[in-house]
Write an enzyme that holds these catalytic residues in place. Sequence first.
Site, short mmCIF file in Angstrom:
data_model
loop_
_atom_site.label_atom_id
_atom_site.label_comp_id
_atom_site.label_asym_id
_atom_site.label_seq_id
_atom_site.Cartn_x
_atom_site.Cartn_y
_atom_site.Cartn_z
N ARG A 169 -8.82 -0.55 4.05
CA ARG A 169 -7.96 0.47 3.46
C ARG A 169 -6.60 -0.10 3.09
NH1 ARG A 169 -6.72 5.28 7.17
NH2 ARG A 169 -5.00 5.25 5.70
N CYS B 238 -4.94 7.70 9.28
CA CYS B 238 -5.19 7.09 10.59
C CYS B 238 -4.98 8.09 11.72
CB CYS B 238 -4.24 5.91 10.79
SG CYS B 238 -4.73 4.48 9.85
N ASP C 262 4.61 0.11 11.95
CA ASP C 262 3.40 -0.60 11.53
C ASP C 262 3.44 -2.10 11.88
OD1 ASP C 262 2.00 1.37 9.11
OD2 ASP C 262 4.05 1.73 9.76
N ARG D 58 0.13 14.17 13.41
CA ARG D 58 0.62 14.00 12.05
C ARG D 58 0.74 15.32 11.26
NH1 ARG D 58 -1.59 8.39 9.62
NH2 ARG D 58 0.40 8.43 8.59
N LYS E 165 0.84 -1.21 0.00
CA LYS E 165 0.00 0.00 0.00
C LYS E 165 0.87 1.25 0.00
CE LYS E 165 -1.88 1.89 4.10
NZ LYS E 165 -1.39 3.25 4.06
N ASN E 166 1.90 1.24 0.84
CA ASN E 166 2.70 2.46 1.01
C ASN E 166 3.64 2.75 -0.15
OD1 ASN E 166 1.39 2.77 3.41
ND2 ASN E 166 3.14 2.34 4.73
C1 UD1 Z 1 4.20 6.60 6.50
C2 UD1 Z 1 3.36 5.36 6.31
C3 UD1 Z 1 2.92 4.77 7.64
C4 UD1 Z 1 4.14 4.55 8.54
C5 UD1 Z 1 4.96 5.82 8.63
C6 UD1 Z 1 6.25 5.62 9.40
C7 UD1 Z 1 2.26 5.76 4.23
C8 UD1 Z 1 1.00 6.03 3.50
N1 UD1 Z 1 2.18 5.70 5.54
O1 UD1 Z 1 3.37 7.58 7.12
O2 UD1 Z 1 2.27 3.51 7.38
O3 UD1 Z 1 3.69 4.18 9.82
O4 UD1 Z 1 5.32 6.28 7.32
O5 UD1 Z 1 7.00 4.59 8.84
O6 UD1 Z 1 3.30 5.55 3.63
N2 UD1 Z 1 6.17 14.30 11.10
C9 UD1 Z 1 6.29 15.63 11.44
N3 UD1 Z 1 6.23 16.56 10.43
C10 UD1 Z 1 6.06 16.21 9.13
C11 UD1 Z 1 5.95 14.85 8.79
C12 UD1 Z 1 6.00 13.91 9.79
O7 UD1 Z 1 6.44 15.97 12.61
O8 UD1 Z 1 6.03 17.10 8.27
C13 UD1 Z 1 6.21 13.27 12.17
C14 UD1 Z 1 4.89 12.51 12.29
O9 UD1 Z 1 3.96 13.23 13.08
C15 UD1 Z 1 5.34 11.23 12.93
C16 UD1 Z 1 6.70 11.00 12.29
O10 UD1 Z 1 7.14 12.27 11.80
O11 UD1 Z 1 5.49 11.41 14.30
C17 UD1 Z 1 6.71 9.99 11.17
O12 UD1 Z 1 5.84 10.40 10.14
P1 UD1 Z 1 6.09 10.03 8.62
O13 UD1 Z 1 7.33 9.24 8.50
O14 UD1 Z 1 5.95 11.25 7.80
O15 UD1 Z 1 4.86 9.06 8.34
P2 UD1 Z 1 3.84 9.10 7.14
O16 UD1 Z 1 4.54 9.40 5.87
O17 UD1 Z 1 2.66 9.91 7.52
#
Ligand code: UD1
Length: 447
Positions: free
Chosen positions: A428, A132, A320, A137, A38-39
């Site tokens: 999803r 989620c 995850d 986030r 999915k990711n």
């Molecule tokens: C993606 C994955 C999710 C996985 C996560 C971490 C998808 C669709 N989802 O989510 O399944 O659990 O990576 O491996 O690919 N953060 C900030 N600022 C930002 C962006 C992120 O503070 O601009 C923080 C987030 O709040 C969180 C951490 O960084 O605490 C990790 O987030 P991130 O790696 O961006 O996860 P996603 O891309 O949302």
Amino acid sequence: MLKQAVKTAKVRTPVKERAFIVKGGNPLRGEVILNGAKNAATKQLVAALLADEPVVLHNVPKIGDVTATIEMLEGLGVGIKVDGHTVTIDPRTLNTSQVSAALSRKNRIPILLMGPLIHRFGEASIPSLGGCQIGPRPIDIHLEGLKQMGAEISEGDGYYKAKSKKLKAALIELRFPSVGATENLMLAAVKAKGTTVITNAAVEPEILDTAKLLQSMGAIINLETNRTWVIEGVDRLGGAEHSVIPDRIEAASFGIAAALTKGEIFVRHAKQDDLLTFLNAIRRVGVPFKVEEDGILFGHADEYRPVTLETDTHPGFMTDWQQPFVMLLTQAKGVSIVHETIFEDRFGYTESLVKMGANIQLHSDCLGSKECRFKHKNFLHSCIISGSTPLKSAEICIPDLRAGFSYLLAALMAKGESRVTGVELIERGYEDIIGKLKKLGAEIDAE
Ligand code: UD1
């Protein structure tokens, strides 16, 4: 007609109306064939918009998040043809830079459209995000990077608006190796003017897979040591054909299902490379596995050992995998500790497991060997699990996608009949979850 097949994963009824009825106690045995990740697939559907010719993706899973992404892209005028697990994306008909709020609140993919839309139209308008509920986030890291590349970004009325005549290369050091931010900046950098360097970046296998697609489309993109992506901007990207990597989260989920139900599951297409850390962790717990040519065979043991573990960015233990792993630890004899260092609020799901009989306590301290960003912030981001405890059946409502599979695991283990609601969240991310579990011998039906 074939497109209709993918759309079966679409949510048609409101949350809580649909349920899975699970009768626990059966060992799960047999083979499960992994779907595409999915990711990776959802990001690659977006990456295709950077091309000026059709892009063909194979091994695209038929899941809710893919359906939502396809509908969002169709809303932008993109031509999409679905044939089984193959999706052809024709970006030539893309006709607007305004992403519809109605079609984009289901997941966090829309923000990745920033780069592709700016490259095409010089601007992008993107609604605030869904996904989620596992913490606030934020997307500050995405936006800071795009600003460094010359995008003017404003926020208001539930929309992010970005503008730039031509994105330019930048040297970007991420405050945290965010997966989404790394991908976002990668999609912006491949066609920016000059060479972009992203340091302290995420290097998850799904990102590498998307980089491979971009390279096939004509990008010049390199992963260097120390979490650094170096991307030389090119003027145009063309068509390509790419097969999405197998889903390593689904692989881990079924591996643990074998261990917990006292069964044996061959997970076809599971790749040892992408599961190295996971396999080490389950070996410490005592779950037997055997790496074979095109997959991994997961078995069970009579007793499991407790462990201390923390989640981390790749190549660490993936956040995850945490939820099914905590389920596994409820059946280990002794005290285990899990420290969640990626998302601050990813243990809410344990409340229902406690109701089912698990002994899990949440703590705001960084328990384990290292301190994380959440120290002294009062987030319940560590947990102590004391086992083993039998689980009893219950009525449980799924709070988020990955917790959803844990709840299914709990229901599959518990004696008696459980009713699991909020199932569209599982859909999803997992294709045909009922069909797969039934084939392995589970008693599970949609209500
Ligand atoms: C993606 C994955 C999710 C996985 C996560 C971490 C998808 C669709 N989802 O989510 O399944 O659990 O990576 O491996 O690919 N953060 C900030 N600022 C930002 C962006 C992120 O503070 O601009 C923080 C987030 O709040 C969180 C951490 O960084 O605490 C990790 O987030 P991130 O790696 O961006 O996860 P996603 O891309 O949302």
